[in-house]
Write a protein that holds these residues in place. Structure first.
Motif, PDB file in Angstrom:
ATOM      1  N   PRO A  36       0.821  -1.211   0.000  1.00  0.00           N
ATOM      2  CA  PRO A  36       0.000   0.000   0.000  1.00  0.00           C
ATOM      3  C   PRO A  36       0.857   1.263   0.000  1.00  0.00           C
ATOM      4  O   PRO A  36       2.016   1.249   0.412  1.00  0.00           O
ATOM      5  CB  PRO A  36      -0.779  -0.114   1.318  1.00  0.00           C
ATOM      6  N   GLY A  37       0.271   2.360  -0.443  1.00  0.00           N
ATOM      7  CA  GLY A  37       0.929   3.655  -0.345  1.00  0.00           C
ATOM      8  C   GLY A  37       0.434   4.390   0.893  1.00  0.00           C
ATOM      9  O   GLY A  37      -0.707   4.197   1.319  1.00  0.00           O
ATOM     10  N   ILE A  55       4.636  -8.165  -7.276  1.00  0.00           N
ATOM     11  CA  ILE A  55       4.150  -7.114  -6.387  1.00  0.00           C
ATOM     12  C   ILE A  55       2.986  -6.372  -7.037  1.00  0.00           C
ATOM     13  O   ILE A  55       3.057  -5.959  -8.193  1.00  0.00           O
ATOM     14  CB  ILE A  55       5.269  -6.121  -6.040  1.00  0.00           C
ATOM     15  N   SER A  56       1.902  -6.216  -6.263  1.00  0.00           N
ATOM     16  CA  SER A  56       0.792  -5.351  -6.659  1.00  0.00           C
ATOM     17  C   SER A  56       0.742  -4.178  -5.687  1.00  0.00           C
ATOM     18  O   SER A  56       1.125  -4.318  -4.522  1.00  0.00           O
ATOM     19  CB  SER A  56      -0.536  -6.115  -6.630  1.00  0.00           C
ATOM     20  N   VAL A  57       0.258  -3.024  -6.161  1.00  0.00           N
ATOM     21  CA  VAL A  57       0.371  -1.813  -5.348  1.00  0.00           C
ATOM     22  C   VAL A  57      -0.958  -1.078  -5.202  1.00  0.00           C
ATOM     23  O   VAL A  57      -1.862  -1.192  -6.032  1.00  0.00           O
ATOM     24  CB  VAL A  57       1.427  -0.857  -5.933  1.00  0.00           C
ATOM     25  N   CYS A  58      -1.032  -0.320  -4.110  1.00  0.00           N
ATOM     26  CA  CYS A  58      -2.155   0.559  -3.813  1.00  0.00           C
ATOM     27  C   CYS A  58      -1.599   1.969  -3.600  1.00  0.00           C
ATOM     28  O   CYS A  58      -0.399   2.142  -3.411  1.00  0.00           O
ATOM     29  CB  CYS A  58      -2.878   0.113  -2.543  1.00  0.00           C
ATOM     30  N   ALA A  59      -2.483   2.953  -3.580  1.00  0.00           N
ATOM     31  CA  ALA A  59      -2.055   4.332  -3.318  1.00  0.00           C
ATOM     32  C   ALA A  59      -3.081   5.013  -2.426  1.00  0.00           C
ATOM     33  O   ALA A  59      -4.284   4.934  -2.681  1.00  0.00           O
ATOM     34  CB  ALA A  59      -1.894   5.110  -4.623  1.00  0.00           C
ATOM     35  N   VAL A  88      -4.260  -1.352  -7.552  1.00  0.00           N
ATOM     36  CA  VAL A  88      -5.346  -2.304  -7.294  1.00  0.00           C
ATOM     37  C   VAL A  88      -6.290  -1.861  -6.188  1.00  0.00           C
ATOM     38  O   VAL A  88      -7.338  -2.487  -5.987  1.00  0.00           O
ATOM     39  CB  VAL A  88      -4.784  -3.704  -6.964  1.00  0.00           C
ATOM     40  N   ALA A  89      -5.957  -0.799  -5.452  1.00  0.00           N
ATOM     41  CA  ALA A  89      -6.834  -0.326  -4.378  1.00  0.00           C
ATOM     42  C   ALA A  89      -6.433   1.071  -3.950  1.00  0.00           C
ATOM     43  O   ALA A  89      -5.307   1.523  -4.188  1.00  0.00           O
ATOM     44  CB  ALA A  89      -6.775  -1.273  -3.172  1.00  0.00           C
ATOM     45  N   VAL A  90      -7.357   1.749  -3.279  1.00  0.00           N
ATOM     46  CA  VAL A  90      -7.072   3.030  -2.634  1.00  0.00           C
ATOM     47  C   VAL A  90      -6.698   2.739  -1.178  1.00  0.00           C
ATOM     48  O   VAL A  90      -7.468   2.148  -0.435  1.00  0.00           O
ATOM     49  CB  VAL A  90      -8.283   3.967  -2.696  1.00  0.00           C
ATOM     50  N   GLY A  91      -5.507   3.155  -0.793  1.00  0.00           N
ATOM     51  CA  GLY A  91      -5.088   2.914   0.580  1.00  0.00           C
ATOM     52  C   GLY A  91      -3.586   2.807   0.693  1.00  0.00           C
ATOM     53  O   GLY A  91      -2.879   2.742  -0.319  1.00  0.00           O
ATOM     54  N   GLN A 119     -15.578   6.131  -7.115  1.00  0.00           N
ATOM     55  CA  GLN A 119     -15.505   6.708  -8.454  1.00  0.00           C
ATOM     56  C   GLN A 119     -14.696   5.829  -9.403  1.00  0.00           C
ATOM     57  O   GLN A 119     -15.067   5.669 -10.583  1.00  0.00           O
ATOM     58  CB  GLN A 119     -14.871   8.098  -8.365  1.00  0.00           C
ATOM     59  N   HIS A 120     -13.608   5.251  -8.907  1.00  0.00           N
ATOM     60  CA  HIS A 120     -12.717   4.455  -9.752  1.00  0.00           C
ATOM     61  C   HIS A 120     -13.013   2.948  -9.659  1.00  0.00           C
ATOM     62  O   HIS A 120     -12.261   2.156 -10.238  1.00  0.00           O
ATOM     63  CB  HIS A 120     -11.264   4.723  -9.360  1.00  0.00           C
ATOM     64  N   ALA A 121     -14.079   2.588  -8.958  1.00  0.00           N
ATOM     65  CA  ALA A 121     -14.481   1.178  -8.808  1.00  0.00           C
ATOM     66  C   ALA A 121     -13.341   0.326  -8.259  1.00  0.00           C
ATOM     67  O   ALA A 121     -13.047  -0.755  -8.766  1.00  0.00           O
ATOM     68  CB  ALA A 121     -14.980   0.624 -10.139  1.00  0.00           C
ATOM     69  N   LEU A 122     -12.704   0.837  -7.206  1.00  0.00           N
ATOM     70  CA  LEU A 122     -11.599   0.134  -6.566  1.00  0.00           C
ATOM     71  C   LEU A 122     -11.947  -0.186  -5.115  1.00  0.00           C
ATOM     72  O   LEU A 122     -12.723   0.538  -4.485  1.00  0.00           O
ATOM     73  CB  LEU A 122     -10.337   1.002  -6.586  1.00  0.00           C
ATOM     74  N   PRO A 123     -11.362  -1.252  -4.570  1.00  0.00           N
ATOM     75  CA  PRO A 123     -11.502  -1.503  -3.133  1.00  0.00           C
ATOM     76  C   PRO A 123     -10.657  -0.511  -2.336  1.00  0.00           C
ATOM     77  O   PRO A 123      -9.803   0.183  -2.895  1.00  0.00           O
ATOM     78  CB  PRO A 123     -10.984  -2.934  -2.974  1.00  0.00           C
ATOM     79  N   VAL A 124     -10.906  -0.471  -1.030  1.00  0.00           N
ATOM     80  CA  VAL A 124     -10.101   0.354  -0.130  1.00  0.00           C
ATOM     81  C   VAL A 124      -9.325  -0.554   0.823  1.00  0.00           C
ATOM     82  O   VAL A 124      -9.775  -1.646   1.171  1.00  0.00           O
ATOM     83  CB  VAL A 124     -10.964   1.339   0.697  1.00  0.00           C
ATOM     84  N   VAL A 125      -8.151  -0.088   1.229  1.00  0.00           N
ATOM     85  CA  VAL A 125      -7.363  -0.752   2.265  1.00  0.00           C
ATOM     86  C   VAL A 125      -7.451   0.136   3.497  1.00  0.00           C
ATOM     87  O   VAL A 125      -6.956   1.273   3.479  1.00  0.00           O
ATOM     88  CB  VAL A 125      -5.902  -0.949   1.824  1.00  0.00           C
ATOM     89  N   VAL A 126      -8.107  -0.357   4.546  1.00  0.00           N
ATOM     90  CA  VAL A 126      -8.509   0.481   5.669  1.00  0.00           C
ATOM     91  C   VAL A 126      -7.679   0.188   6.914  1.00  0.00           C
ATOM     92  O   VAL A 126      -7.644  -0.950   7.407  1.00  0.00           O
ATOM     93  CB  VAL A 126     -10.005   0.280   5.987  1.00  0.00           C
TER      94      VAL A 126
END
Length: 256
Positions: A36-37, A55-59, A88-91, A119-126
């Motif tokens: 995550p970012g 590696i997959s990334v979030c921001a 792949v996600a917001v977070g 808006q971007h149809a993405l999951p969130v990392v909370v």
């Protein structure tokens, strides 16, 4: 095969031996890493890591680093999501109620990031600390169709089920390995197979027996063994559940 569903491989703690850390994890069966970012200043380092196949990334904008954030970062995050479909996600975003003086700002950033995820149809990392009930209520109100990951879950079974019913998966990590974490152990025993993922939060959240040491993604295999023992399942079964849940939540395809 294992996936570390939440690790900060971009952090400076890994600058001297990042490749070796990744190879060590691979040797114990970790095939993929979700990074995550946390601040705008680190997004480019995270994106650079995302060029690696494993590696997959979030921001996102982490509540712990609230002093580093600016309102304009939200516009930049929107632009980044438009420019980088590999995200792949917001977070990591969320609420940390230990820091009461910044809670109003935390909620503003969290709400804005949830809106971007929708808006971007993405999951969130909370990131959710001492705020499970209020965060669950807010996520229900937001109605994010892509749901997301409740990282490092440490609440009650009743709180867990609120998130699960909304479609979220719960991150299980180092906290599960401590003998005194009885409430969390009861939650882990009762969770459905499709409701959790395994993670380390490296370099933070060390496992029991590793206090004071840098945490590493290779230790997700030890988290897996502890979770399997608590659930009276095999490590192979728990790893397979976590893998399937991670791939589903982040809409990833990784060849077996």
């Amino acid at each position: 095969m294992l996936i570390d569903a939440h690790c900060h491989l971009d952090f400076a703690a890994f600058d001297q031996d990042r490749d070796a850390v990744i190879e060590t994890a691979k040797r114990v069966g970790v095939e993929h890493f979700i990074v995550p970012g946390t601040t705008r200043q680190r997004w480019q380092q995270v994106l650079a890591l995302g060029q690696r196949a494993e590696i997959s990334v979030c921001a996102g904008l982490h509540p712990y680093f609230i002093a580093d954030h600016r309102e304009s970062d939200l516009t930049e995050l929107d632009d980044l999501l438009n420019e980088h479909p590999e995200i792949v996600a917001v977070g990591e975003c969320g609420i940390d109620a230990r820091f009461g003086d910044t809670l109003p700002a935390q909620w503003d950033y969290f709400d804005a990031q949830c809106a971007l995820a929708k808006q971007h149809a993405l999951p969130v990392v909370v990131h959710c600390v001492k705020a499970n009930d209020t965060v669950a209520k807010r996520l229900r109100q937001r109605g994010l169709a892509s749901a997301g990951l409740i990282h490092a879950f440490a609440g009650s079974y009743e709180q867990a089920i609120k998130f699960v019913e909304l479609g979220y998966v719960l991150g299980l990590g180092g906290a599960a390995t401590y003998p005194r974490a009885k409430r969390l152990h009861r939650v882990i025993k009762a969770l459905p197979d499709d409701s959790f993922v395994l993670e380390t939060d490296s370099p933070d959240m060390p496992l029991s027996g590793y206090q004071g040491l840098r945490n590493e993604p290779c230790r997700v295999s030890e988290v897996c063994r502890v979770v399997a023992a608590l659930r009276d399942q095999t490590s192979e079964h728990v790893a397979a559940c976590s893998r399937a849940n991670t791939l589903r939540m982040f809409r990833l395809f990784i060849r077996p």
